[in-house]
Scaffold this motif. Structure first.
Motif, mmCIF file in Angstrom:
data_model
loop_
_atom_site.group_PDB
_atom_site.id
_atom_site.type_symbol
_atom_site.label_atom_id
_atom_site.label_comp_id
_atom_site.label_asym_id
_atom_site.label_seq_id
_atom_site.Cartn_x
_atom_site.Cartn_y
_atom_site.Cartn_z
ATOM 1 N N SER A 74 0.632 -1.025 -0.114
ATOM 2 C CA SER A 74 -0.043 -0.069 -0.095
ATOM 3 C C SER A 74 0.997 1.390 -0.190
ATOM 4 O O SER A 74 2.172 1.218 -0.052
ATOM 5 N N TYR B 247 -5.966 7.430 0.435
ATOM 6 C CA TYR B 247 -5.049 6.197 -0.890
ATOM 7 C C TYR B 247 -4.739 5.244 -0.640
ATOM 8 O O TYR B 247 -3.800 4.793 -0.388
ATOM 9 N N HIS C 172 -4.280 2.073 -0.039
ATOM 10 C CA HIS C 172 -4.461 1.402 -1.984
ATOM 11 C C HIS C 172 -2.855 0.774 -2.045
ATOM 12 O O HIS C 172 -2.229 1.605 -2.249
ATOM 13 N N SER D 107 0.288 -0.648 -7.164
ATOM 14 C CA SER D 107 -0.034 -1.434 -8.632
ATOM 15 C C SER D 107 -1.177 -0.348 -8.752
ATOM 16 O O SER D 107 -1.797 -0.696 -10.720
ATOM 17 N N GLU D 108 -1.990 0.183 -8.277
ATOM 18 C CA GLU D 108 -3.498 0.038 -8.430
ATOM 19 C C GLU D 108 -3.493 1.938 -8.604
ATOM 20 O O GLU D 108 -4.474 2.027 -9.538
ATOM 21 N N SER E 182 -2.849 5.270 -10.553
ATOM 22 C CA SER E 182 -2.037 5.766 -12.000
ATOM 23 C C SER E 182 -0.825 6.072 -12.470
ATOM 24 O O SER E 182 0.083 5.871 -11.134
#
Length: 214
Positions: free
Chosen positions: A91, A124, A127, A130-131, A133
């Motif tokens: 993450s 984020y 997150h 890799s997820e 942008s």
């Protein structure tokens, strides 16, 4: 920050045994910015990787505070290149925690969250990298600059993949780092504001191989 200086004297980099550019020199003090420019293929990335200790010099000398001990220099600089160094399966918070750990820097979760908020990645935190942008991945990598407390930043095309707001934030962050006694060396093409801020301009001139004597 303490006063430091990086001195590169007549250095060249090579690929396949051939020099990429004519020798360059620069004396970069804390409180200064140096911008490296040159056409595609002139060796800008190779030069940055060499300064970061990832490649050997072809010729010339490099010293930090008049010492050629690379460990002293590497302890005071942070390099960010085209390969951002994010771990895709971690993450955003875990990426920062990992970077801090390998650099032996302590920071609280609140400080890491503040760094992510500064680069517009609030929300984020959990997150996976890799997820994100392309622009968010660049922002995540840039957030490390706010936590690692390195006096010298080596940034290879740091404005790539950033939108206008991201470019403005990075310009202001670089200007603040210099004003606070840090130093920055970077490569950039069309960022006029960063060229105007620079104290040193290093233009790479592509080396021409010797003509074959028949």
């Amino acid at each position: 920050m303490s006063h430091h200086h990086l001195h590169i004297s007549n250095i060249t980099c090579a690929r396949g045994g051939e020099d990429l550019f004519e020798p360059v020199s620069c004396l970069l003090h804390t409180g200064e910015l140096a911008v490296i420019a040159g056409p595609n293929g002139s060796g800008k990335t190779t030069l940055m990787e060499t300064l970061a200790g990832m490649r050997p010099l072809a010729s010339g000398d490099m010293s930090f505070n008049d010492s050629q001990q690379s460990a002293l220099w590497l302890a005071n600089c942070h390099y960010l290149g085209h390969k951002l160094g994010n771990k895709g399966n971690l993450s955003c918070l875990e990426n920062l925690s990992f970077a801090l750990k390998i650099n032996q820097v302590n920071a609280s979760t609140e400080q890491m969250e503040a760094a992510l908020e500064a680069v517009d990645l609030a929300g984020y935190e959990y997150h996976l990298a890799s997820e994100l942008s392309a622009g968010q991945k660049k922002r995540l990598a840039l957030s490390r600059l706010l936590l690692l407390n390195k006096s010298f930043w080596l940034l290879d095309e740091p404005f790539v993949n950033l939108d206008h707001a991201g470019c403005d934030w990075l310009y202001q962050t670089i200007a603040a780092h210099i004003a606070q006694g840090g130093a920055v060396m970077l490569t950039a093409h069309d960022q006029q504001k960063i060229h105007e801020l620079a104290h040193h301009h290093i233009d790479l001139i592509v080396s021409q191989p010797d003509e074959v004597q028949l």
